[in-house]
Design a protein around this motif. Sequence first.
Motif, PDB file in Angstrom:
ATOM      1  N   THR A   1       0.398 -18.495 -22.798  1.00  0.00           N
ATOM      2  CA  THR A   1       0.995 -18.138 -24.077  1.00  0.00           C
ATOM      3  C   THR A   1       2.448 -18.610 -24.097  1.00  0.00           C
ATOM      4  OG1 THR A   1       1.742 -15.968 -23.287  1.00  0.00           O
ATOM      5  CG2 THR A   1      -0.460 -16.092 -24.306  1.00  0.00           C
TER       6      THR A   1
ATOM      7  N   LEU B   1       3.099 -17.469 -30.408  1.00  0.00           N
ATOM      8  CA  LEU B   1       3.284 -16.142 -30.992  1.00  0.00           C
ATOM      9  C   LEU B   1       3.760 -16.264 -32.440  1.00  0.00           C
ATOM     10  CD1 LEU B   1       3.199 -13.080 -30.448  1.00  0.00           C
ATOM     11  CD2 LEU B   1       5.595 -13.233 -29.708  1.00  0.00           C
TER      12      LEU B   1
ATOM     13  N   HIS C   1       0.215  -6.859 -28.651  1.00  0.00           N
ATOM     14  CA  HIS C   1       1.108  -6.225 -27.686  1.00  0.00           C
ATOM     15  C   HIS C   1       2.433  -6.985 -27.604  1.00  0.00           C
ATOM     16  CE1 HIS C   1       2.109  -3.875 -24.107  1.00  0.00           C
ATOM     17  NE2 HIS C   1       2.410  -4.990 -23.476  1.00  0.00           N
ATOM     18  N   MET C   2       2.359  -8.319 -27.533  1.00  0.00           N
ATOM     19  CA  MET C   2       3.548  -9.151 -27.398  1.00  0.00           C
ATOM     20  C   MET C   2       4.401  -9.140 -28.663  1.00  0.00           C
ATOM     21  SD  MET C   2       1.884 -12.401 -25.359  1.00  0.00           S
ATOM     22  CE  MET C   2       3.421 -13.328 -25.287  1.00  0.00           C
TER      23      MET C   2
ATOM     24  N   ARG D   1       7.323  -7.193 -28.191  1.00  0.00           N
ATOM     25  CA  ARG D   1       8.162  -7.612 -27.058  1.00  0.00           C
ATOM     26  C   ARG D   1       8.186  -6.547 -25.963  1.00  0.00           C
ATOM     27  NH1 ARG D   1      10.531 -12.265 -28.321  1.00  0.00           N
ATOM     28  NH2 ARG D   1      10.836 -12.815 -30.508  1.00  0.00           N
ATOM     29  N   ASN D   2       7.002  -6.340 -25.398  1.00  0.00           N
ATOM     30  CA  ASN D   2       6.868  -5.288 -24.400  1.00  0.00           C
ATOM     31  C   ASN D   2       7.110  -5.769 -22.968  1.00  0.00           C
ATOM     32  OD1 ASN D   2       6.097  -2.833 -25.908  1.00  0.00           O
ATOM     33  ND2 ASN D   2       4.414  -4.109 -26.603  1.00  0.00           N
TER      34      ASN D   2
ATOM     35  N   GLU E   1       6.254  -8.940 -21.509  1.00  0.00           N
ATOM     36  CA  GLU E   1       5.532 -10.095 -20.993  1.00  0.00           C
ATOM     37  C   GLU E   1       6.314 -11.372 -21.316  1.00  0.00           C
ATOM     38  OE1 GLU E   1       2.932  -6.911 -20.673  1.00  0.00           O
ATOM     39  OE2 GLU E   1       3.990  -7.617 -22.442  1.00  0.00           O
TER      40      GLU E   1
ATOM     41  N   LYS F   1       5.238 -14.652 -20.048  1.00  0.00           N
ATOM     42  CA  LYS F   1       4.120 -15.548 -20.349  1.00  0.00           C
ATOM     43  C   LYS F   1       2.856 -14.924 -19.795  1.00  0.00           C
ATOM     44  CE  LYS F   1       4.696 -20.065 -20.404  1.00  0.00           C
ATOM     45  NZ  LYS F   1       5.028 -20.330 -21.806  1.00  0.00           N
TER      46      LYS F   1
END
Length: 344
Positions: A36, A41, A330-331, A334-335, A337, A339
Amino acid sequence: MTAAVLYGSENLKIESVDVPRLAADEALIKVKVALTCGTDLKVWKQGYHARMITPPAVFGHELAGVVEMLGSGVNGGLKVGARVVPSNSAPCNVCMFCRKGQSNLCEDLLFNNGAYAQYIRIPGRIVRQNMLEIPEHVSFQDAAMVEPLACVLRGIHETGIQPGETTVVIGCGPIGLKFIRILAGRGVHVIALGKRANQIQAAERFGARAAFIAPDLADPGRAIRDLTEGGRGADSVIEAVGLPQTWEWALQMVRRGGTVNLFGGCPRGAMVHLDPNALHYSEVTIKSTFHHSPRFIREALEAISRGEIRSSDFVNAEIPLVELPQMFQHMKHRNGEMKVAVIP
């Protein structure tokens, strides 16, 4: 085959689709890993990309895999079973920009998406110019970082950064951290600005001499200049965020005769306020570096092969393809991760 199909804004579905059919000069790659990235995103959020993808379509562009099938016209020694990393684009080599050595601005730049799937078709132009065999000692996951690293290496080249100089990197996401890792490893004194404490910790771990949470600084421009020789400012600044405010900060942090690379693209319609008097009399160079070129795709794979950068420093989650829609949700918030490795 199973693939992630984008239908629109935040509308991603895991579906069974046909394995792509090949033209004579094309290749079919079995995807071993797809990564990713911030661009994917953004594409997922807005539901399309003006130059790269029109839904419904399989998307994703950072991958490494194995040659499953070759068209009848593919030559050059490539064989079924080869471990390869295909770029996401290839220039035409005939337009005015290509003739002037600016192939990243090619008027017919061919983009390719479809990494979030079990198989991906690689167009002939990319097969010929921009698909490389992976050295045996390099993992698929490391090789999949070639495309974003190529953008970073071209940014460093275009900015003209030399060992021993001081460079400020604004933004400590995956791209900013790649700049920090490469620059610090090549003898550049890096000062980093991030948004959150975990980003600052990563910047320091990757070699930044100093790192700060930008919102904690009353005057980021002055705070950074105070860290430089004579308070003159940095030799160069890499802006890797893409906001008007951080573009303005970058101009406040560079020394007279220095260079600012506005690497992060601002949203369409954004307005930036600059001091023309300071730009003119300080002879500041402003550059923007977009995309990559075949030269830097090769340099990126060489840097990875030498161990200058490792995917383990950036990839902090691994999921099967079926979990990709939930991961993007989830991303979105901006939790943490940086990549995610997607395993089809």
